[in-house]
Design a protein around this motif. Structure first.
Motif, PDB file in Angstrom:
ATOM      1  N   ASP A 158     -15.102  -5.368  -4.198  1.00 33.40           N
ATOM      2  CA  ASP A 158     -16.432  -5.076  -3.682  1.00 33.40           C
ATOM      3  C   ASP A 158     -16.868  -3.679  -4.103  1.00 33.40           C
ATOM      4  N   TYR A 159     -17.997  -3.598  -4.780  1.00 31.16           N
ATOM      5  CA  TYR A 159     -18.484  -2.333  -5.345  1.00 31.16           C
ATOM      6  C   TYR A 159     -18.671  -1.262  -4.270  1.00 31.16           C
ATOM      7  N   GLY A 160     -19.290  -1.630  -3.160  1.00 31.13           N
ATOM      8  CA  GLY A 160     -19.567  -0.634  -2.121  1.00 31.13           C
ATOM      9  C   GLY A 160     -18.318  -0.087  -1.482  1.00 31.13           C
ATOM     10  N   SER A 161     -17.307  -0.944  -1.280  1.00 26.23           N
ATOM     11  CA  SER A 161     -16.095  -0.498  -0.595  1.00 26.23           C
ATOM     12  C   SER A 161     -15.242   0.430  -1.453  1.00 26.23           C
ATOM     13  N   LEU A 162     -15.530   0.503  -2.745  1.00 27.97           N
ATOM     14  CA  LEU A 162     -14.790   1.409  -3.632  1.00 27.97           C
ATOM     15  C   LEU A 162     -15.357   2.830  -3.627  1.00 27.97           C
ATOM     16  N   GLN A 163     -16.529   2.995  -3.025  1.00 19.99           N
ATOM     17  CA  GLN A 163     -17.162   4.309  -3.020  1.00 19.99           C
ATOM     18  C   GLN A 163     -16.425   5.246  -2.058  1.00 19.99           C
ATOM     19  N   ASN A 164     -15.990   6.388  -2.574  1.00 22.89           N
ATOM     20  CA  ASN A 164     -15.378   7.442  -1.751  1.00 22.89           C
ATOM     21  C   ASN A 164     -14.142   6.966  -0.978  1.00 22.89           C
ATOM     22  N   THR A 165     -13.382   6.061  -1.571  1.00 27.22           N
ATOM     23  CA  THR A 165     -12.182   5.556  -0.889  1.00 27.22           C
ATOM     24  C   THR A 165     -10.905   5.852  -1.667  1.00 27.22           C
ATOM     25  N   LEU A 166     -11.004   6.606  -2.746  1.00 24.64           N
ATOM     26  CA  LEU A 166      -9.853   6.909  -3.581  1.00 24.64           C
ATOM     27  C   LEU A 166      -9.707   8.414  -3.755  1.00 24.64           C
ATOM     28  N   GLN A 167      -8.479   8.870  -3.839  1.00 23.60           N
ATOM     29  CA  GLN A 167      -8.218  10.254  -4.222  1.00 23.60           C
ATOM     30  C   GLN A 167      -6.844  10.343  -4.869  1.00 23.60           C
ATOM     31  N   ASN A 210       3.577  16.211 -14.295  1.00 28.91           N
ATOM     32  CA  ASN A 210       3.822  16.191 -12.853  1.00 28.91           C
ATOM     33  C   ASN A 210       3.809  14.739 -12.361  1.00 28.91           C
ATOM     34  N   THR A 211       4.234  14.575 -11.133  1.00 27.60           N
ATOM     35  CA  THR A 211       4.104  13.288 -10.457  1.00 27.60           C
ATOM     36  C   THR A 211       2.909  13.364  -9.509  1.00 27.60           C
ATOM     37  N   TYR A 212       2.081  12.354  -9.542  1.00 30.28           N
ATOM     38  CA  TYR A 212       0.872  12.317  -8.735  1.00 30.28           C
ATOM     39  C   TYR A 212       0.878  11.047  -7.888  1.00 30.28           C
ATOM     40  N   THR A 213       0.010  11.033  -6.887  1.00 29.35           N
ATOM     41  CA  THR A 213      -0.123   9.863  -6.023  1.00 29.35           C
ATOM     42  C   THR A 213      -1.587   9.485  -5.894  1.00 29.35           C
ATOM     43  N   LEU A 214      -1.871   8.219  -6.152  1.00 28.74           N
ATOM     44  CA  LEU A 214      -3.201   7.658  -5.891  1.00 28.74           C
ATOM     45  C   LEU A 214      -3.213   7.159  -4.458  1.00 28.74           C
ATOM     46  N   LYS A 215      -4.135   7.669  -3.645  1.00 25.02           N
ATOM     47  CA  LYS A 215      -4.258   7.262  -2.250  1.00 25.02           C
ATOM     48  C   LYS A 215      -5.529   6.445  -2.064  1.00 25.02           C
ATOM     49  N   CYS A 216      -5.402   5.342  -1.363  1.00 28.00           N
ATOM     50  CA  CYS A 216      -6.530   4.425  -1.153  1.00 28.00           C
ATOM     51  C   CYS A 216      -6.787   4.243   0.341  1.00 28.00           C
ATOM     52  N   LYS A 217      -8.036   4.103   0.717  1.00 23.72           N
ATOM     53  CA  LYS A 217      -8.356   3.767   2.098  1.00 23.72           C
ATOM     54  C   LYS A 217      -8.247   2.252   2.281  1.00 23.72           C
ATOM     55  N   PRO A 218      -7.866   1.810   3.470  1.00 16.81           N
ATOM     56  CA  PRO A 218      -7.635   0.374   3.680  1.00 16.81           C
ATOM     57  C   PRO A 218      -8.907  -0.469   3.648  1.00 16.81           C
ATOM     58  N   ILE A 219     -10.083   0.167   3.651  1.00 22.14           N
ATOM     59  CA  ILE A 219     -11.332  -0.595   3.710  1.00 22.14           C
ATOM     60  C   ILE A 219     -11.738  -1.184   2.361  1.00 22.14           C
TER      61      ILE A 219
END
Length: 334
Positions: A250-259, A292-301
């Protein structure tokens, strides 16, 4: 329809009566719509505005400017003077530039589209101009779309979120039990946005927009980031990371949910670009990548096209036990 007449001149802000006969009543009224006789205006409300005089001419200034390409009529001394305010030659009409998702096939429990317009649209009567047609018999699907009192528009007015009726798509709710799901597997449909939808200046689109698609079985599985593939850049570059997911989200749920964070938990500054119809997300860092080692963090929404998110199914029994979702992916850049 002319924008000028021997007796009157018209602009977006003013109607001017030229050289009124002051021995007669010089007051005039302006109505929205094109009329050929004064009798047609008797049950109509005149446009609100103010009058002023200058250099022997009488001016009417509407409270709201006249909308270009719309028809109006002046009534004066039992005569009517229809007029329009012409569009500028360089005017660019409202267009739909993208639809998310634009898939040829959608699951029967699909929930929402995002409609991208070329300019801000008028929020008034949006749903009067949008319909869903069953292609098998060319009929409009009743109660297919959710007509919100306040349409879901982005802050700049160019992105419309358009919901399929959730009460029909979610099992065991009243509308679903009475009417069934909106979309039937094996059928094909066409979303139509007609040419009368207007931009904020009140100017309509010049042509209908149509998006046709077929319907597959419902999707009742939660999405998982463990299926995502990461295409990694080299260290000491600003090349993007490409996140590739296997099903459309879902396009909207991907907005501002990743870092993305480093091993110290510091957020990596940069920009995510969602290529929603390509199943890709690009992240370009502000500074060079380090080894380096990095981590992709996602929101559950984050959701799939059927409203199933990383944490739960859209129509899951709320009493069912939930398994904590995986919300992080680690990777190393060499």
């Amino acid at each position: 329809m002319n924008a000028q007449s021997p007796r009157f001149s018209f602009t977006s802000d003013t109607v001017t009566l030229k050289k009124p006969d002051h021995s007669k009543e010089s007051h005039f009224k302006v109505y929205k719509g094109a009329y050929t006789s004064i009798h047609q205006t008797l049950d109509k409300k005149a446009i609100l505005g103010n009058y002023a005089q200058n250099n022997g001419e009488l001016y009417f200034i509407p409270i709201l400017p006249f909308q270009k390409n719309n028809r109006y009529t002046v009534v004066y001394e039992n005569e009517v003077y229809p007029f329009t305010i012409d569009l500028d030659a360089s005017y660019k009409h409202l267009q739909i530039t993208e639809v998310y998702p634009n898939s040829d096939t959608l699951p029967s429990n699909f929930l929402k589209w995002y409609i991208q317009f070329s300019k801000p649209i008028s929020p008034s009567k949006i749903y009067d101009h949008i319909s869903l047609i069953n292609n098998s018999d060319n009929t409009t699907v009743d109660r297919a779309l959710l007509p919100l009192e306040t349409p879901l528009l982005s802050d700049d007015g160019t992105l419309l979120t358009l919901w399929i009726e959730p009460g029909r798509q979610k099992r065991d709710l009243g509308p679903n039990e009475r009417l069934g799901e909106v979309l039937i597997p094996g059928e094909s449909y066409t979303l139509i946005i007609d040419e009368h939808l207007k931009d904020r200046q009140g100017i309509s689109m010049k042509m209908n927009f149509k998006h046709s698609f077929s319907v597959s079985d419902p999707d009742r599985k939660k999405p998982s980031i463990t299926s995502w593939k990461l295409q990694l850049p080299l260290a000491n570059t600003k090349d993007p990371i490409i996140l590739q997911y296997q099903e459309q989200l879902d396009y909207g749920s991907l907005q501002n949910t990743l870092q993305i964070v480093d091993t110290s938990g510091n957020r990596i500054k940069g920009k995510f670009i969602i290529a929603a119809n390509q199943k890709n997300i690009y992240f370009t860092p502000l500074n060079n990548w380090n080894k380096n080692t990095y981590t992709l963090k996602c929101k559950p929404i984050i959701e799939d096209l059927s409203g199933n998110n990383l944490e739960r199914l859209f129509d899951q029994d709320i009493t069912a036990k939930r398994t904590p979702p995986i919300l992080e992916l680690s990777f190393s850049i060499e």
